[in-house]
Design an enzyme around this catalytic site. Structure first.
Site, PDB file in Angstrom:
ATOM      1  CE  LYS A 185      -3.519   2.479   2.485  1.00 53.25           C
ATOM      2  NZ  LYS A 185      -4.576   2.421   3.495  1.00 53.25           N
ATOM      3  CE  LYS A 227      -6.263   1.842  -0.388  1.00 50.13           C
ATOM      4  NZ  LYS A 227      -6.696   1.815   0.979  1.00 50.13           N
TER       5      LYS A 227
END
Ligand code: PBG
Length: 332
Positions: free
Chosen positions: A203, A257
């Site tokens: 992330k 992400k």
């Protein structure tokens, strides 16, 4: 480069593009509703839906509406919903203690969704940012530094509460080191041996989360940025180390992400590890498409489908997206 010589006119690649039937037959990738996870934001007020200015078409939903969304997902063949809470500012504090309230918004939303459509998977975000007064994903020290191990302890309790409330998948999005192992151990101890962990393994510290922070109401609260725990956009090897550790610690699935700007990471992770790799088409990606579409600058629906297909092409097993309902409707 090519495995065998291809020369014109023996080879005319346009032959295979001349009609819909042959394009369909030779398609390398297909997108189906089963590839989609529908991300929704839930709130605790009396209004069924509250629009989010920076995310047109993606309203905050009441618990009842979330339950209806679960039924809708079932009708459309969307396998799972990921929920994110908008917590009232009056319930936020330094340590995000509302995250551990067994009667809180998230437990109630999970129960309502599972009651409405038990066949639809419920994926819960494990992180404290919707609940903290400072908007960080964990507890902070006097300098604003997010404390790793102290945060992990709270995340473990949060994840166990979500599992107890009926969540099928807990999805830590906080980027603390070691939290997957700690959560896995606690889930085993508590008897939740089948609760899945979807780790937000890679992330990135990204500007693409802006509209989400509006949607959950942490934007104005957030002091500073998240660069001391989320990854630098400059790094790819680091993503592989993150994923390797999370698998070792007990993740069942991993996530990359944001999505579209990080398709190279999706590709590398999905090729390197034999584990389902999901991609998150985050709020800023959604907002870009909606904004350009509202201005008439792009065909929003077409770009929506094109971006979703690009995740499949990059090797994603599934895509978490605010477009899931609309895309699934189009795919019917
Ligand atoms: C934080 C979290 C974020 C998102 C999901 N969980 C934002 C952040 O890290 O600040 C972003 C989702 C989106 O932008 O759609 N735990």
């Amino acid at each position: 480069m090519t495995p065998f010589p291809q020369s014109f006119p023996a080879t005319r690649l346009r032959r295979l593009r001349q009609a819909p039937w042959i394009r369909a037959l030779t398609a390398e990738h297909v997108l189906t509703p089963a590839d989609l996870v529908w991300s929704i934001v839930v709130h605790d007020g009396p209004e069924a839906r509250i629009p989010v200015e920076s995310m047109p078409g993606n309203d905050r939903l009441s618990v009842d509406e979330a339950a209806r969304a679960a039924s809708r997902a079932s009708e459309l063949g969307i396998p799972a919903i990921a929920i994110f809470p908008n917590i009232s500012p009056t319930l936020k504090d330094e340590t995000g203690s509302e995250a551990l309230n067994p009667d809180g918004l998230v437990p109630r939303a999970i129960q309502a969704m599972k009651a409405a459509a038990p066949e639809v998977g419920v994926i819960c975000d494990v992180a404290l940012d919707p609940f903290t007064s400072h908007g960080h994903d964990g507890v902070i020290d006097d300098n604003g530094y997010v404390l790793n191990d102290a945060t992990s302890e709270l995340l473990v309790a949060q994840a166990v509460l979500q599992a107890r409330s009926g969540a099928d998948v807990v999805a830590p999005s906080d980027m603390m080191d070691g939290r997957i192992g700690a959560i896995r151990e606690a889930l085993e101890d508590e008897g939740f041996v089948n609760t899945m962990i979807l780790s937000y393994a890679a992330k990135y510290a990204s500007g693409f989360y802006g509209p989400y922070r509006d949607a959950i109401g942490s934007a104005t609260a957030l002091k500073g940025d998240k660069q001391t725990y989320q990854q630098s956009p400059a790094n790819t090897d680091e993503a592989l180390r993150e994923v390797a550790m999370d698998i070792e610690e007990g993740a069942d699935m991993v996530m990359v992400k944001p999505g579209l700007p990080y398709l190279d990471i999706v590709r590398r992770v999905s090729e390197t590890f034999a584990i389902p790799t999901l991609a998150f088409q985050v709020s800023g990606e959604y907002a870009q498409i909606m904004a350009a579409s509202e201005r008439g600058w792009i065909d929003g629906e077409r770009v929506m489908m094109e971006t979703l297909m690009s995740f499949k092409r990059a090797g994603a097993a599934g895509i978490i997206t605010y477009f899931a309902e609309r895309a699934a409707e189009k795919l019917q």
